[in-house]
Design a protein around this motif. Structure first.
Motif, PDB file in Angstrom:
ATOM      1  N   ILE A   1       0.815  -1.231   0.000  1.00 14.99           N
ATOM      2  CA  ILE A   1       0.000   0.000   0.000  1.00 14.99           C
ATOM      3  C   ILE A   1       0.846   1.277   0.000  1.00 14.99           C
ATOM      4  CG2 ILE A   1      -2.020  -1.099   1.063  1.00 14.99           C
ATOM      5  CD1 ILE A   1      -1.102   0.289   3.712  1.00 14.99           C
ATOM      6  N   ASP A   2       2.139   1.130  -0.268  1.00 15.60           N
ATOM      7  CA  ASP A   2       3.031   2.294  -0.254  1.00 15.60           C
ATOM      8  C   ASP A   2       2.892   3.092  -1.561  1.00 15.60           C
ATOM      9  OD1 ASP A   2       5.046   4.116  -0.109  1.00 15.60           O
ATOM     10  OD2 ASP A   2       6.644   2.673   0.325  1.00 15.60           O
ATOM     11  N   SER A   3       2.335   4.289  -1.450  1.00 18.10           N
ATOM     12  CA  SER A   3       2.091   5.079  -2.671  1.00 18.10           C
ATOM     13  C   SER A   3       3.376   5.725  -3.202  1.00 18.10           C
ATOM     14  CB  SER A   3       1.042   6.163  -2.411  1.00 18.10           C
ATOM     15  OG  SER A   3       1.456   6.942  -1.316  1.00 18.10           O
ATOM     16  N   ALA A   4       4.448   5.671  -2.402  1.00 21.31           N
ATOM     17  CA  ALA A   4       5.702   6.287  -2.863  1.00 21.31           C
ATOM     18  C   ALA A   4       6.485   5.347  -3.789  1.00 21.31           C
ATOM     19  CB  ALA A   4       6.556   6.658  -1.657  1.00 21.31           C
ATOM     20  N   ARG A   5       6.093   4.075  -3.830  1.00 24.33           N
ATOM     21  CA  ARG A   5       6.806   3.131  -4.704  1.00 24.33           C
ATOM     22  C   ARG A   5       5.980   2.837  -5.946  1.00 24.33           C
ATOM     23  NH1 ARG A   5      10.230  -1.049  -1.271  1.00 24.33           N
ATOM     24  NH2 ARG A   5       9.874  -0.285   0.834  1.00 24.33           N
ATOM     25  N   SER A   6       6.654   2.628  -7.066  1.00 23.31           N
ATOM     26  CA  SER A   6       5.945   2.320  -8.308  1.00 23.31           C
ATOM     27  C   SER A   6       5.534   0.842  -8.318  1.00 23.31           C
ATOM     28  CB  SER A   6       6.860   2.581  -9.500  1.00 23.31           C
ATOM     29  OG  SER A   6       7.908   1.621  -9.489  1.00 23.31           O
ATOM     30  N   ILE A   7       4.600   0.512  -9.208  1.00 19.61           N
ATOM     31  CA  ILE A   7       4.184  -0.894  -9.344  1.00 19.61           C
ATOM     32  C   ILE A   7       5.395  -1.734  -9.764  1.00 19.61           C
ATOM     33  CG2 ILE A   7       2.768  -2.497 -10.711  1.00 19.61           C
ATOM     34  CD1 ILE A   7       0.487  -0.521 -10.540  1.00 19.61           C
ATOM     35  N   ALA A   8       6.224  -1.185 -10.651  1.00 12.76           N
ATOM     36  CA  ALA A   8       7.407  -1.934 -11.125  1.00 12.76           C
ATOM     37  C   ALA A   8       8.329  -2.281  -9.955  1.00 12.76           C
ATOM     38  CB  ALA A   8       8.149  -1.113 -12.166  1.00 12.76           C
ATOM     39  N   GLU A   9       8.433  -1.361  -9.022  1.00 12.55           N
ATOM     40  CA  GLU A   9       9.289  -1.601  -7.863  1.00 12.55           C
ATOM     41  C   GLU A   9       8.648  -2.627  -6.913  1.00 12.55           C
ATOM     42  OE1 GLU A   9      11.107   1.067  -4.219  1.00 12.55           O
ATOM     43  OE2 GLU A   9      10.137   2.106  -5.888  1.00 12.55           O
ATOM     44  N   LYS A  10       7.311  -2.552  -6.797  1.00 11.68           N
ATOM     45  CA  LYS A  10       6.631  -3.422  -5.838  1.00 11.68           C
ATOM     46  C   LYS A  10       6.452  -4.849  -6.351  1.00 11.68           C
ATOM     47  CE  LYS A  10       3.283  -0.037  -4.648  1.00 11.68           C
ATOM     48  NZ  LYS A  10       2.030   0.270  -3.962  1.00 11.68           N
ATOM     49  N   LEU A  11       6.321  -4.984  -7.668  1.00 13.45           N
ATOM     50  CA  LEU A  11       5.962  -6.296  -8.243  1.00 13.45           C
ATOM     51  C   LEU A  11       6.856  -7.455  -7.775  1.00 13.45           C
ATOM     52  CD1 LEU A  11       4.598  -6.931 -11.767  1.00 13.45           C
ATOM     53  CD2 LEU A  11       6.349  -8.437 -10.838  1.00 13.45           C
ATOM     54  N   PRO A  12       8.200  -7.353  -7.896  1.00 11.48           N
ATOM     55  CA  PRO A  12       9.028  -8.491  -7.456  1.00 11.48           C
ATOM     56  C   PRO A  12       8.901  -8.772  -5.957  1.00 11.48           C
ATOM     57  CG  PRO A  12      10.399  -6.605  -8.084  1.00 11.48           C
ATOM     58  CD  PRO A  12       9.003  -6.249  -8.450  1.00 11.48           C
ATOM     59  N   LEU A  13       8.621  -7.728  -5.191  1.00 14.22           N
ATOM     60  CA  LEU A  13       8.466  -7.916  -3.746  1.00 14.22           C
ATOM     61  C   LEU A  13       7.153  -8.634  -3.422  1.00 14.22           C
ATOM     62  CD1 LEU A  13       9.815  -4.399  -2.793  1.00 14.22           C
ATOM     63  CD2 LEU A  13      10.980  -6.582  -2.459  1.00 14.22           C
ATOM     64  N   MET A  14       6.132  -8.346  -4.234  1.00 17.87           N
ATOM     65  CA  MET A  14       4.858  -9.051  -4.040  1.00 17.87           C
ATOM     66  C   MET A  14       5.009 -10.531  -4.413  1.00 17.87           C
ATOM     67  SD  MET A  14       2.746  -6.885  -2.750  1.00 17.87           S
ATOM     68  CE  MET A  14       4.136  -6.273  -1.839  1.00 17.87           C
ATOM     69  N   VAL A  15       5.735 -10.799  -5.484  1.00 21.23           N
ATOM     70  CA  VAL A  15       5.991 -12.200  -5.881  1.00 21.23           C
ATOM     71  C   VAL A  15       6.708 -12.912  -4.727  1.00 21.23           C
ATOM     72  CG1 VAL A  15       7.202 -13.722  -7.512  1.00 21.23           C
ATOM     73  CG2 VAL A  15       6.086 -11.639  -8.347  1.00 21.23           C
ATOM     74  N   GLU A  16       7.666 -12.202  -4.142  1.00 21.03           N
ATOM     75  CA  GLU A  16       8.443 -12.745  -3.021  1.00 21.03           C
ATOM     76  C   GLU A  16       7.506 -13.102  -1.843  1.00 21.03           C
ATOM     77  OE1 GLU A  16      12.397 -10.628  -2.841  1.00 21.03           O
ATOM     78  OE2 GLU A  16      11.619 -10.268  -0.824  1.00 21.03           O
ATOM     79  N   TRP A  17       6.573 -12.159  -1.543  1.00 21.41           N
ATOM     80  CA  TRP A  17       5.640 -12.369  -0.427  1.00 21.41           C
ATOM     81  C   TRP A  17       4.797 -13.631  -0.660  1.00 21.41           C
ATOM     82  CZ3 TRP A  17       0.999  -8.558   0.828  1.00 21.41           C
ATOM     83  CH2 TRP A  17       0.370  -8.988   1.997  1.00 21.41           C
ATOM     84  N   TRP A  18       4.111 -13.665  -1.815  1.00 21.20           N
ATOM     85  CA  TRP A  18       3.213 -14.792  -2.112  1.00 21.20           C
ATOM     86  C   TRP A  18       4.007 -16.111  -2.117  1.00 21.20           C
ATOM     87  CZ3 TRP A  18       0.737 -10.281  -2.826  1.00 21.20           C
ATOM     88  CH2 TRP A  18      -0.652 -10.259  -2.915  1.00 21.20           C
ATOM     89  N   THR A  19       5.200 -16.078  -2.739  1.00 20.63           N
ATOM     90  CA  THR A  19       5.982 -17.318  -2.877  1.00 20.63           C
ATOM     91  C   THR A  19       6.397 -17.836  -1.499  1.00 20.63           C
ATOM     92  OG1 THR A  19       6.786 -16.431  -4.965  1.00 20.63           O
ATOM     93  CG2 THR A  19       7.971 -18.329  -4.090  1.00 20.63           C
ATOM     94  N   LYS A  20       6.892 -16.937  -0.652  1.00 22.18           N
ATOM     95  CA  LYS A  20       7.323 -17.351   0.690  1.00 22.18           C
ATOM     96  C   LYS A  20       6.135 -17.868   1.498  1.00 22.18           C
ATOM     97  CE  LYS A  20      11.289 -14.234   1.267  1.00 22.18           C
ATOM     98  NZ  LYS A  20      11.761 -12.993   1.891  1.00 22.18           N
ATOM     99  N   ALA A  21       5.016 -17.146   1.422  1.00 20.64           N
ATOM    100  CA  ALA A  21       3.835 -17.547   2.216  1.00 20.64           C
ATOM    101  C   ALA A  21       3.316 -18.907   1.752  1.00 20.64           C
ATOM    102  CB  ALA A  21       2.741 -16.488   2.097  1.00 20.64           C
ATOM    103  N   HIS A  22       3.243 -19.113   0.449  1.00 22.66           N
ATOM    104  CA  HIS A  22       2.724 -20.396  -0.053  1.00 22.66           C
ATOM    105  C   HIS A  22       3.659 -21.545   0.324  1.00 22.66           C
ATOM    106  CE1 HIS A  22      -0.287 -18.617  -3.186  1.00 22.66           C
ATOM    107  NE2 HIS A  22      -0.472 -18.167  -1.968  1.00 22.66           N
ATOM    108  N   LYS A  23       4.957 -21.270   0.300  1.00 23.73           N
ATOM    109  CA  LYS A  23       5.928 -22.307   0.672  1.00 23.73           C
ATOM    110  C   LYS A  23       5.704 -22.729   2.142  1.00 23.73           C
ATOM    111  CE  LYS A  23      10.837 -23.296   0.590  1.00 23.73           C
ATOM    112  NZ  LYS A  23      12.141 -22.691   0.766  1.00 23.73           N
ATOM    113  N   ILE A  24       5.523 -21.732   3.007  1.00 31.08           N
ATOM    114  CA  ILE A  24       5.297 -22.025   4.424  1.00 31.08           C
ATOM    115  C   ILE A  24       3.990 -22.808   4.610  1.00 31.08           C
ATOM    116  CG2 ILE A  24       4.818 -20.957   6.677  1.00 31.08           C
ATOM    117  CD1 ILE A  24       6.682 -18.644   5.835  1.00 31.08           C
ATOM    118  N   LEU A  25       2.939 -22.375   3.902  1.00 26.18           N
ATOM    119  CA  LEU A  25       1.639 -23.050   4.050  1.00 26.18           C
ATOM    120  C   LEU A  25       1.732 -24.512   3.607  1.00 26.18           C
ATOM    121  CD1 LEU A  25      -0.817 -20.239   2.846  1.00 26.18           C
ATOM    122  CD2 LEU A  25      -0.543 -21.097   5.180  1.00 26.18           C
ATOM    123  N   VAL A  26       2.448 -24.741   2.511  1.00 22.24           N
ATOM    124  CA  VAL A  26       2.580 -26.112   1.995  1.00 22.24           C
ATOM    125  C   VAL A  26       3.295 -27.004   3.018  1.00 22.24           C
ATOM    126  CG1 VAL A  26       3.710 -27.521   0.211  1.00 22.24           C
ATOM    127  CG2 VAL A  26       2.378 -25.501  -0.449  1.00 22.24           C
TER     128      VAL A  26
END
Ligand SMILES: Nc1ccn([C@@H]2O[C@H](COP(=O)(O)O)[C@@H](O)[C@H]2O)c(=O)n1
Ligand SMILES: [Mg+2]
Length: 289
Positions: free
Chosen positions: A86-111
């Motif tokens: 939700i950080d409006s100071a960062r661009s989508i391009a900057e946030k995208l790899p970090l979001m992939v990182e979040w989902w990937t780490k969370a799914h790995k833990i859940l599995v």
């Protein structure tokens, strides 16, 4: 035209343009309309009585289907990555790899938790998840008028389906694109199926599902509901689009994000926990008001 558009939560950059889109959609008829909605924090509430409501992921995070250690790890991820989302100071391009990182780490833990499929319904029932006020009218009205509702979510499809099933609104006109769990033969979570959907790749998700949009070719008028700028691409698979009315729920960090939401959505609903405005628009489009 629609009295609810004067509600205090409603902000519009160009009310005249909203009126034109609505008139054009009414003229085309409700049999040319389809609805595409995000799920978490769009169809579900952001907060209730001052307390945050859970996302699909959070329903698992807060459940007893995972260990306390895993809960701690997922909380650290949430506390790290949600502020980035939700950080409006960062661009989508900057946030995208970090979001992939979040989902990937969370799914790995859940599995790793070997979650049991047969316990998901209980986790949902015991959770604080809530659909927004007015959900029954929205889902039932769309069903009665045979208007397709695509729920396009970067959450967890199995959980999402359970939420709407338990609410009694998983009608035959509802289709879900989301991240689905893959269970082994004994019903234990072993992976997530298919391509990951996160908040900034919904365009790619839409383009992978051309068959769905091909079926809805006769419905080139779209009502889009979202709460993230990433949701704006959910309709990118719609063929020969004629009109799109984009409604954005602005739930959090309102002052920082208001301008970008006004620039991107036709109607912005500021800290509005209800579906009053989408419902009023729906009734207007179907000639019920
Ligand atoms: N581990 C995660 C990852 C994402 N979220 C939240 O889910 C939302 C995405 O679902 P939509 O139905 O809105 O597409 C997103 O806004 C994240 O905040 C999460 O809670 N935990
Ligand atoms: Mg959302």
């Amino acid at each position: 035209m629609i009295p609810e558009l004067s509600n205090p939560s409603v902000c519009m950059r160009d009310p005249q343009r909203v009126e034109e889109i609505l008139q054009s959609m009414v003229k085309a008829g409700s049999n040319t309309v389809q609805v595409i909605a995000d799920f978490d924090m769009t169809l579900t509430r952001f907060a209730y009585k001052g307390k945050r409501c859970p996302t699909c992921h959070n329903i698992l995070d807060n459940s007893n289907l995972i260990s306390n250690e895993c809960r701690e790890e997922l909380k650290v991820l949430l506390d790290t990555y949600y502020p980035i989302e939700i950080d409006s100071a960062r661009s989508i391009a900057e946030k995208l790899p970090l979001m992939v990182e979040w989902w990937t780490k969370a799914h790995k833990i859940l599995v790793q938790q070997k979650i049991r499929k047969d316990l998901l319904a209980t986790a949902v029932r015991d959770s604080d998840a809530m659909l927004r006020e007015g959900y029954q009218l929205l889902f039932d009205h769309l069903h009665e008028h045979s208007i397709p509702l695509l729920i396009f979510s970067a959450g967890i499809g199995d959980i999402l389906e359970e939420v709407i099933r338990q609410a009694g609104v998983f009608h035959s006109n509802v289709k879900v694109f989301s991240n689905y769990m893959d269970f082994d033969e004994s019903g234990l979570l072993k992976a997530f199926k298919g391509e990951l959907i996160h908040i900034y790749n919904k365009r790619e998700g839409a383009l992978l599902n051309t068959g769905h949009f091909e079926e809805l070719r006769t419905r080139p008028n779209v009502l889009l509901l979202g709460d993230s700028l990433g949701d704006l691409t959910m309709a990118d698979g719609v063929q020969d689009m004629e009109n799109i009315l984009k409604i954005g729920f602005l739930n959090d960090k309102v002052e920082e994000r208001k301008q970008s939401y006004l620039d991107s959505f036709d109607i912005v609903l500021v800290q509005d926990e209800t579906l009053e405005v989408p419902n009023a628009i729906m009734l207007y489009l179907t000639g019920n008001k």
